[in-house]
Scaffold this motif. Sequence first.
Motif: not given
Length: 256
Positions: A8, A10, A13, A21, A203-204, A207, A215, A217
């Motif tokens: 991901c 973080l 985002h 998150q 993420s983001p 989806t 978005s 997460d």
Amino acid sequence: MPYVDTHCHLDHHFDLSAATQVARAVDAGVTTLITVGTDMASSAQAVATARRHDGVYAAVGVHPNDAMEATPQVLEVIARLATEPEVVAIGETGLDYHHDHTTPEQQDAAFRAHIDLAKEHDKTLVIHCRDAWDDLLAVLEDQGAPGRVVMHCFSGDVDVVARCADRGWFLSFAGNLTFKNAGDLRAAAAAAPAELLLTETDSPYLTPHPHRGGSNDPSYLPLTLRALAATQGRDPEDLEEQVLANAVRAFALPVD
């Protein structure tokens, strides 16, 4: 049994802070996350974010679409970041022929440098590949892969699954597995050995259904896990346990 988001971003985002998150992820049962850098600045930020949150680790590297930035000076910074205790992987790196932000030659050189860094620091190599599987696998064969390799957001076909599985490389599936037009990807996921499966959100981005259009997460990770279980004909809780064990091996994560 906790979920694992092995990839991901973080700090990328559009709306949510990293702290928000992580809190949302924990509420959803996602207690292990790897936040990934795509250039020098975001790699340093990934390490800082991992340092602030329990259960969060970092990957550091230069994305193939930014391969022109993988100068010796930048790679020296990535190498220094790789020594931080929060860092479990080098990447994401690889080849992306879908976009033309960088030339194949720039990507090849950056990819080889990242492979060497992963081997030098005994870190997992996290690979991004888009429309470049034959060339990517050829580079790994020529350069010599490190001991642990993860194909992030896997997009190959059944043949690529077999070629990766023969080498013991992990295959990580993201939210696009849930898309209606992803029949070929689900076929590849069905063919993948369970002991090499990983889950991620990226993420983001990407989806999963039914939230597609908004978005992403890490709290949405269970949706991908359930889709992956369906392709494998497995009970989701059993696969969840398998993926956790796989992630520990794939990234040499500490076991409590």
